[in-house]
Scaffold this active site. Structure first.
Site, mmCIF file in Angstrom:
data_model
loop_
_atom_site.group_PDB
_atom_site.id
_atom_site.type_symbol
_atom_site.label_atom_id
_atom_site.label_comp_id
_atom_site.label_asym_id
_atom_site.label_seq_id
_atom_site.Cartn_x
_atom_site.Cartn_y
_atom_site.Cartn_z
ATOM 1 C CD GLU A 162 0.949 7.576 15.984
ATOM 2 O OE1 GLU A 162 1.023 7.313 14.767
ATOM 3 O OE2 GLU A 162 1.730 7.109 16.846
ATOM 4 C CG ASP A 218 8.494 1.318 10.806
ATOM 5 O OD1 ASP A 218 9.373 0.470 10.538
ATOM 6 O OD2 ASP A 218 7.452 1.441 10.140
ATOM 7 C CE LYS A 236 12.280 -4.117 1.958
ATOM 8 N NZ LYS A 236 11.291 -4.078 0.849
#
Length: 212
Positions: free
Chosen positions: A69, A118, A122
């Protein structure tokens, strides 16, 4: 979702070197020495609060797990969970996944998990997606021949993109579910996001792919 900054997170991480790896570059080729037992290592990239990697470790004591992470303010939640669980076969790593080949030799990681990454929707952010070709090359560098990636998401666009990316890279699609929670898949361990999204009625997508 905006991440709440925790200024004390770095200090807490440094207080628990037995759980959070601080010197990954020095462990390349030596990860068997990190755990109580020298056994296969599975890593989860972007582990969030650590529910998945901790419960996987609890359910599979014959496998060593590493939760990776980048955000310190996130990894401390996983650290709290791990301190409570006291499992010998799971560690945490506060690092950027782009640097994984600096930390692991070829074949030193047996499987990669990507859970609710994630989506970077775009087009100009395509290269940031963890299933983009450059990341697939990173995983190939640390997995054995025929190593696997297991991928879950609630984002249909990211899932479709990832299937195309996997296929274009030459990976073998071993398992594909377009509605995991309505399938006959056994042994699914939900992440925090998965539980939240499924409660909203979101469909969960899952696939397993293999390098050839």
């Amino acid at each position: 979702m905006r991440l709440r900054h925790k200024p004390w997170a770095k200090d807490k991480i440094q207080q628990y070197p037995q759980y959070v790896i601080s010197n990954p570059e020095q462990l390349k080729g030596k990860w068997g020495s990190v755990y109580e037992k020298d056994q296969p290592v599975h890593i989860e990239i972007g582990m969030g609060k650590g529910r998945f990697v901790t419960e996987m470790a609890r359910s599979n004591p014959d496998i060593n797990y590493l939760g990776v992470e980048l955000q310190e303010s996130v990894i401390v939640s996983a650290l709290d969970r791990l301190i409570e669980a006291e499992l010998p076969n799971v560690k945490l790593l506060n690092a950027d996944a782009a640097n994984l080949p600096l930390y692991f030799s070829k074949g030193e990681v047996s499987r990669v998990y990507l859970n609710f990454s994630d989506p970077w929707p775009k087009t100009r952010h395509e290269k940031r997606r963890l299933t983009y070709s450059s990341f697939l090359k990173l995983y190939e560098d640390i997995l054995p021949n025929q190593g696997e990636i297991h991928f879950k998401t609630d984002n249909q666009g990211l899932f479709e993109y990832s299937l195309m990316s996997f296929s274009a890279y030459g990976l073998l699609l071993k398992y594909v579910s377009l509605d995991l929670h309505q399938s006959n898949f056994e042994g699914n361990i939900m992440t925090e996001y998965e539980e939240k999204f499924s409660e909203r009625g979101n469909r969960i997508y899952r696939c397993e792919v293999q390098y050839q």
